[in-house]
Design a protein around this motif. Structure first.
Motif, PDB file in Angstrom:
ATOM      1  N   ASN A  29     103.866  60.708  -6.473  1.00  0.00           N
ATOM      2  CA  ASN A  29     105.243  61.422  -6.495  1.00  0.00           C
ATOM      3  C   ASN A  29     104.440  62.823  -6.980  1.00  0.00           C
ATOM      4  N   LYS A  30     104.419  63.976  -6.160  1.00  0.00           N
ATOM      5  CA  LYS A  30     103.778  65.167  -6.640  1.00  0.00           C
ATOM      6  C   LYS A  30     104.504  65.707  -7.907  1.00  0.00           C
ATOM      7  N   GLU A  31     105.700  65.453  -7.956  1.00  0.00           N
ATOM      8  CA  GLU A  31     106.599  66.244  -9.328  1.00  0.00           C
ATOM      9  C   GLU A  31     106.290  65.229 -10.374  1.00  0.00           C
ATOM     10  N   LYS A  32     105.876  64.093 -10.253  1.00  0.00           N
ATOM     11  CA  LYS A  32     105.713  63.389 -11.429  1.00  0.00           C
ATOM     12  C   LYS A  32     104.293  63.628 -11.912  1.00  0.00           C
ATOM     13  N   LEU A  33     103.224  64.108 -10.883  1.00  0.00           N
ATOM     14  CA  LEU A  33     102.074  64.122 -11.253  1.00  0.00           C
ATOM     15  C   LEU A  33     101.838  65.490 -12.057  1.00  0.00           C
ATOM     16  N   ALA A  34     102.869  66.264 -11.883  1.00  0.00           N
ATOM     17  CA  ALA A  34     102.911  67.565 -12.535  1.00  0.00           C
ATOM     18  C   ALA A  34     102.885  67.359 -14.104  1.00  0.00           C
ATOM     19  N   LYS A  35     103.440  66.115 -14.495  1.00  0.00           N
ATOM     20  CA  LYS A  35     103.431  65.549 -16.218  1.00  0.00           C
ATOM     21  C   LYS A  35     102.176  65.662 -16.543  1.00  0.00           C
ATOM     22  N   ILE A  36     100.950  65.291 -15.691  1.00  0.00           N
ATOM     23  CA  ILE A  36      99.592  65.190 -16.217  1.00  0.00           C
ATOM     24  C   ILE A  36      99.196  66.694 -16.509  1.00  0.00           C
ATOM     25  N   THR A  37      99.652  67.760 -15.528  1.00  0.00           N
ATOM     26  CA  THR A  37      99.290  68.818 -15.746  1.00  0.00           C
ATOM     27  C   THR A  37      99.854  69.402 -17.257  1.00  0.00           C
ATOM     28  N   GLU A  38     101.056  69.201 -17.381  1.00  0.00           N
ATOM     29  CA  GLU A  38     101.718  69.672 -18.497  1.00  0.00           C
ATOM     30  C   GLU A  38     101.093  68.953 -19.882  1.00  0.00           C
ATOM     31  N   PHE A  39     100.450  67.631 -19.757  1.00  0.00           N
ATOM     32  CA  PHE A  39     100.002  66.922 -20.877  1.00  0.00           C
ATOM     33  C   PHE A  39      98.660  67.659 -21.441  1.00  0.00           C
ATOM     34  N   PHE A  40      97.939  67.947 -20.225  1.00  0.00           N
ATOM     35  CA  PHE A  40      96.683  68.298 -20.735  1.00  0.00           C
ATOM     36  C   PHE A  40      96.608  69.830 -21.076  1.00  0.00           C
ATOM     37  N   GLY A  41      97.732  70.571 -20.433  1.00  0.00           N
ATOM     38  CA  GLY A  41      97.808  72.094 -20.756  1.00  0.00           C
ATOM     39  C   GLY A  41      98.053  72.043 -22.121  1.00  0.00           C
ATOM     40  N   ASN A  42      98.882  71.121 -22.759  1.00  0.00           N
ATOM     41  CA  ASN A  42      99.164  71.335 -24.377  1.00  0.00           C
ATOM     42  C   ASN A  42      98.308  70.689 -25.081  1.00  0.00           C
ATOM     43  N   GLU A  43      97.441  69.795 -24.498  1.00  0.00           N
ATOM     44  CA  GLU A  43      96.153  69.507 -25.171  1.00  0.00           C
ATOM     45  C   GLU A  43      95.285  70.472 -25.678  1.00  0.00           C
ATOM     46  N   VAL A  44      95.284  71.448 -24.690  1.00  0.00           N
ATOM     47  CA  VAL A  44      94.115  72.553 -24.739  1.00  0.00           C
ATOM     48  C   VAL A  44      94.759  73.783 -25.696  1.00  0.00           C
ATOM     49  N   ALA A  45      96.089  73.719 -25.278  1.00  0.00           N
ATOM     50  CA  ALA A  45      96.836  75.033 -26.022  1.00  0.00           C
ATOM     51  C   ALA A  45      96.971  74.741 -27.561  1.00  0.00           C
ATOM     52  N   THR A  46      97.076  73.393 -27.867  1.00  0.00           N
ATOM     53  CA  THR A  46      97.130  72.994 -29.380  1.00  0.00           C
ATOM     54  C   THR A  46      95.729  72.837 -29.975  1.00  0.00           C
ATOM     55  N   GLY A  47      94.546  72.984 -29.220  1.00  0.00           N
ATOM     56  CA  GLY A  47      93.459  72.948 -29.653  1.00  0.00           C
ATOM     57  C   GLY A  47      92.760  71.527 -29.835  1.00  0.00           C
ATOM     58  N   LYS A  48      93.123  70.501 -29.429  1.00  0.00           N
ATOM     59  CA  LYS A  48      92.842  69.193 -29.559  1.00  0.00           C
ATOM     60  C   LYS A  48      91.423  69.046 -28.732  1.00  0.00           C
ATOM     61  N   ILE A  49      91.545  69.751 -27.647  1.00  0.00           N
ATOM     62  CA  ILE A  49      90.348  69.534 -26.760  1.00  0.00           C
ATOM     63  C   ILE A  49      89.876  70.858 -26.113  1.00  0.00           C
ATOM     64  N   ALA A  50      88.648  71.132 -25.868  1.00  0.00           N
ATOM     65  CA  ALA A  50      88.271  72.293 -25.162  1.00  0.00           C
ATOM     66  C   ALA A  50      88.663  72.356 -23.806  1.00  0.00           C
ATOM     67  N   GLY A  51      88.671  71.277 -23.167  1.00  0.00           N
ATOM     68  CA  GLY A  51      88.948  71.425 -22.028  1.00  0.00           C
ATOM     69  C   GLY A  51      88.715  69.978 -21.267  1.00  0.00           C
ATOM     70  N   ALA A  52      89.104  69.767 -19.865  1.00  0.00           N
ATOM     71  CA  ALA A  52      89.054  68.673 -19.070  1.00  0.00           C
ATOM     72  C   ALA A  52      89.012  68.822 -17.789  1.00  0.00           C
ATOM     73  N   ASN A  53      88.454  67.685 -16.872  1.00  0.00           N
ATOM     74  CA  ASN A  53      88.698  67.974 -15.316  1.00  0.00           C
ATOM     75  C   ASN A  53      89.075  66.352 -15.165  1.00  0.00           C
ATOM     76  N   VAL A  54      90.325  66.354 -14.382  1.00  0.00           N
ATOM     77  CA  VAL A  54      90.971  65.368 -13.928  1.00  0.00           C
ATOM     78  C   VAL A  54      91.030  65.088 -12.247  1.00  0.00           C
ATOM     79  N   LEU A  55      90.674  64.029 -12.173  1.00  0.00           N
ATOM     80  CA  LEU A  55      90.643  63.839 -10.129  1.00  0.00           C
ATOM     81  C   LEU A  55      91.194  62.281 -10.166  1.00  0.00           C
ATOM     82  N   ILE A  56      92.197  62.511  -9.211  1.00  0.00           N
ATOM     83  CA  ILE A  56      93.018  61.375  -8.839  1.00  0.00           C
ATOM     84  C   ILE A  56      92.588  61.050  -7.093  1.00  0.00           C
ATOM     85  N   GLN A  57      92.049  60.266  -6.654  1.00  0.00           N
ATOM     86  CA  GLN A  57      91.857  60.243  -5.299  1.00  0.00           C
ATOM     87  C   GLN A  57      92.245  58.963  -4.722  1.00  0.00           C
TER      88      GLN A  57
END
Length: 427
Positions: free
Chosen positions: A38-66
């Protein structure tokens, strides 16, 4: 966090559950075959990692689901390092740490397949000094003091033991047993040495347990790599390139980076998360003789996705066979389950619901947690101390890969990502 949890967090191995946040997981275990994302539910991954970066917990990440051979989700977040602020791409280089073990194990199985080595061969056939190895048994006196008694092994350590992590070989950078302390005191990482020299250092140390008795994380894969070198007459990286990396098109995967332009593509943790705490230099730009098969490789998403798709395909990729079906089945069978005679160490990194194949964790049951961790029976996985993580779900014809550099935050992030992935699957 208590001391044991802290020690557990330091070790490089598979995903653990103790320090992860509670994310709703009901209904995400062993979903019927044929589920779609479900693409709408996959958007929660974007929200989660966006927050990880915004709050300075991580520098960045690359996520792939195939799934079904095509990406259903592929996003990059943040930067490869906070100083250069270069964006992360599929060519950004990440240190894999223990995800190196998966690559090494596949190449080892190729050698098993063609008869170069045999799983039941004693390690001493290739490294004679292991014929003299002893097992360290802790003895506790009435006053509470502990001493280490050295006893002969009940049977020889085998190649299979090295691949299943039942050899008795351990690490010295976590845990407080006397054998682990002996590893730490031996300064086994000092100087410039190759796999041959490192194997001799390990052979002088006591085993943590009898061969075949206990799943015990450690340098088993490095000793396996030395067996591979002796049996083939070639260096580890040469074997890897000839049999797997070059044919598979993994052009940016290796042990050391000497090209200045390539060095500029390295991902780094945020500054306060830069200590990987594994007792040795892990910078791939500092070239040494040793090629640590247990955790010394780097790779990119462009490369590792090819490797993971090959595993999802059962040993084939783009018309080429890397492992025969019977070899792949042998590799992905659980060898530490009920009736195996193998106990599980306190630091059992495959985790709740998982057994252990020949170099990969294998999902065998729902596990003890309520609700059970998400996933499918037969799932394959591994991760590393840097935060890199992959899951192969052949039932759903799906895999996902996470590349990041965060030893401190990795367990929480990996667990959350997996739950979000499976919560996005619907029938």
């Amino acid at each position: 966090m208590n001391l044991r949890q802290m020690l557990r967090a330091l070790a490089c191995g598979a995903v653990m559950l103790a320090v992860a946040p509670q994310v709703r997981a009901e209904g995400t275990f062993d979903i019927p075959k044929g589920a779609r994302f479900n693409k709408e539910k996959l958007a929660k991954i974007t929200e989660f990692f966006g927050n990880e970066v915004a709050t300075g917990k991580i520098a960045g990440a690359n996520v792939l689901i195939q799934q079904h051979g095509k990406p259903v989700y592929h996003e990059t977040f943040g930067v490869q390092d906070v100083e250069s602020k270069k964006p992360i791409t599929d060519k950004t280089i990440f240190r894999l740490f223990s995800m190196t073990k998966a690559i090494t194990s596949v190449v080892a199985m190729q050698l098993v397949e063609d008869g170069t080595i045999k799983l039941d061969d004693p390690v001493s056939k290739y490294i004679p000094s292991f014929a003299n190895v002893k097992v360290g048994v802790e003895k506790k006196a009435e006053d509470g003091t502990k001493t280490l008694e050295l006893v002969p092994p009940t049977r020889p350590m085998t190649v299979r033991d090295l691949m299943v992590h039942t050899s008795g070989i351990t690490y010295g950078f976590y845990g407080d047993t006397l054998v682990r302390k002996a590893y730490a005191a031996a300064n086994i990482y000092d100087g410039d040495f190759d796999l041959a020299g490192f194997a001799e250092r390990i052979a002088k140390l006591p085993l943590h347990n009898q061969p075949g008795a206990l799943w015990q994380y450690g340098h088993s894969t490095d000793i396996l790599a030395r067996v591979m070198e002796v049996a083939s007459g070639k260096s580890l990286f040469t074997i890897m390139r000839e049999r797997l990396l070059d044919p598979l098109g993994m052009v940016d995967t290796g042990f050391y980076i000497t090209d200045p332009e390539k060095q500029k593509r390295m991902a780094l943790p945020v500054p306060n998360d830069s200590n990987f705490r594994v007792g040795r230099d892990t910078n791939p730009t500092n070239v040494k003789k040793i090629e640590f098969a247990s955790g010394g490789m780097y790779s990119t998403m462009a490369d590792y996705r090819r490797f993971t798709q090959m595993l999802l395909n059962g040993g084939t990729f783009e018309g080429k066979t890397y492992l025969k079906p019977e070899t792949f089945k042998l590799m992905t069978t659980d060898y530490v389950g009920p009736g195996s005679g193998v106990e599980r160490d306190y630091f059992y990194f495959p985790g709740d619901g998982f057994g252990m194949g020949l170099g990969l964790a294998v999902r065998t049951d729902p596990g003890n947690a309520k609700p059970p961790p998400p996933g499918s029976l037969g799932e394959l996985k591994w991760d590393g101390a840097s935060g890199c993580y992959f899951v192969v779900d052949r039932k759903q014809d799906m895999f996902f890969v996470l590349l990041e550099q965060t030893p401190t935050e990795r367990q929480r992030i990996q667990r959350t990502l997996k739950q979000l992935v499976y919560e996005a699957l619907e029938n």
